[in-house]
Design an enzyme around this catalytic site. Structure first.
Site, PDB file in Angstrom:
ATOM      1  N   GLU A 169      -3.615  -4.681  -0.051  1.00  0.00           N
ATOM      2  CA  GLU A 169      -2.280  -5.114  -0.469  1.00  0.00           C
ATOM      3  C   GLU A 169      -1.241  -4.050  -0.141  1.00  0.00           C
ATOM      4  O   GLU A 169      -1.555  -2.889   0.038  1.00  0.00           O
ATOM      5  CB  GLU A 169      -2.252  -5.416  -1.967  1.00  0.00           C
ATOM      6  CG  GLU A 169      -3.016  -4.450  -2.867  1.00  0.00           C
ATOM      7  CD  GLU A 169      -2.555  -3.010  -2.810  1.00  0.00           C
ATOM      8  OE1 GLU A 169      -1.323  -2.781  -2.794  1.00  0.00           O
ATOM      9  OE2 GLU A 169      -3.396  -2.106  -2.789  1.00  0.00           O
ATOM     10  N   GLU A 312      -3.899  -0.605   0.177  1.00  0.00           N
ATOM     11  CA  GLU A 312      -3.973  -1.205   1.514  1.00  0.00           C
ATOM     12  C   GLU A 312      -5.399  -1.287   2.063  1.00  0.00           C
ATOM     13  O   GLU A 312      -5.614  -1.249   3.271  1.00  0.00           O
ATOM     14  CB  GLU A 312      -3.042  -0.494   2.514  1.00  0.00           C
ATOM     15  CG  GLU A 312      -3.392   0.924   2.891  1.00  0.00           C
ATOM     16  CD  GLU A 312      -2.372   1.587   3.815  1.00  0.00           C
ATOM     17  OE1 GLU A 312      -2.792   2.203   4.817  1.00  0.00           O
ATOM     18  OE2 GLU A 312      -1.162   1.505   3.547  1.00  0.00           O
TER      19      GLU A 312
END
Length: 346
Positions: A169, A312
């Site tokens: 994310e 991420e």
């Protein structure tokens, strides 16, 4: 039937038994390879095979902005979300480098930057709005937006065709959203879970905690209503991760979970569909203080503890070589019989 209600798959008991028996015959004392043994057995059961493998790796990064950023809870401006999406696509982000090194397929999806992005090669335009609404004042998203975000996660699993899926994310202020969601699911106060996120100072962290406390008082979330909590407090990218994790368990795809935010998406999915638990492998223990409580709720042992807190999908990606080594050892080591080595005496 709504796809969210579909049952999840169960690991293959026969493959687990076969893999366990093989581990007992490999040329080593039983248990001497520790978690590498249990990982191989787990993956054998999840993949329903005697020879588990982690060669085809799918990584999806879901990015979106958050209305709660208006409350000044982050060290970075919202423009960074769009800038990082470009960085993912151009190969400069940590996960871009890791994915290339792992020969993994990397997908990047924009679910809701504040401003529309230009067409970018390698970025999927799934923009559901100009970020979520400010959940300090109203629900973060509409029911339609929630369902759309969940479905995007589902789509990524359906199109992955991989040995394992990693979800990541990106979104300025998403640790605030994730912390509020964790407080709702775990029934813990904001003081117990609020951390520095991207590196805010102590004063801003206290402000962030107060914002979360006020939002929880406003919405009165119930731990039994996982998806409603996600609608009230979550982000588009957290919802997409949640949908991906639910779908992964439904179709039988092992899920390697990243840090704080991805783990909260996994916890949301687990609260909604408890049967997904066997499909979750926790990649690492984040340095974000609240992650410890989430890890305990997931009841999983993190593979790595490297003090990472980037998100991420970077921490999970770093754990992939461990899974690959576990499979290689399981599949390629000699047995006592094949190597003509005496076994331990009873």
């Amino acid at each position: 039937m709504n796809w969210l209600e579909q049952p999840v798959k169960s690991p293959c008991d026969k493959s687990i038994l076969t893999a366990t028996a093989r581990q007992q015959q490999l040329t080593k004392p039983p248990g001497s390879l520790g978690q590498l043994e249990t990982l191989a057995i787990q993956l054998a059961g999840l993949q329903a095979t005697e020879t588990p493998a982690v060669n085809n790796i799918a990584i999806s990064i879901f990015a979106a902005d958050h209305g709660i950023a208006a409350e000044k809870v982050s060290a970075f401006p919202q423009a960074v979300t769009a800038e990082m999406i470009r960085n993912f696509a151009h190969g400069g982000a940590a996960i871009s480098v890791l994915a290339k090194q792992l020969n993994a397929k990397l997908r990047v999806a924009n679910l809701g930057t504040v401003t529309e992005l230009e067409a970018i090669t390698g970025v999927e335009d799934n923009r559901l709005g100009a970020g979520t609404a400010n959940f300090a004042k109203t629900a973060a998203m509409t029911e339609q937006q929630l369902q759309q975000a969940l479905a995007i996660g589902k789509q990524h699993i359906d199109e992955a065709g991989a040995d394992i899926f990693i979800g990541g994310e990106m979104g300025i202020a998403n640790t605030t959203s994730a912390t509020a969601l964790a407080c709702a699911l775990l029934q813990k106060p904001a003081s117990a879970l609020t951390g520095p996120g991207t590196g805010i100072n102590r004063e801003t962290q206290q402000h962030k905690q107060q914002i979360i406390e006020a939002a929880l008082a406003l919405h009165q979330p119930k731990p039994s209503q996982a998806l409603e909590n996600l609608r009230l407090l979550g982000g588009f990218e957290i919802a997409a991760l949640t949908g991906a994790f639910i779908r992964g368990a439904q179709v039988g795809m092992p899920l390697l979970i990243d840090g704080f935010i991805a783990s909260i998406a996994a916890l949301t999915a687990l609260c909604y569909q408890p049967g997904i638990a066997p499909w979750l492998i926790l990649g690492h223990q984040s340095a974000e203080p609240g992650h410890q409580a989430v890890v305990a709720a997931l009841d999983k042992t993190p593979l790595l503890q490297l003090q990472m807190r980037l998100g991420e999908a970077s921490g999970a990606a770093c754990a992939v070589p461990l899974l690959q080594l576990a499979c290689t050892l399981h599949n390629s080591m000699a047995t006592f019989d094949s190597a003509n080595i005496s076994t331990a005496t009873p």
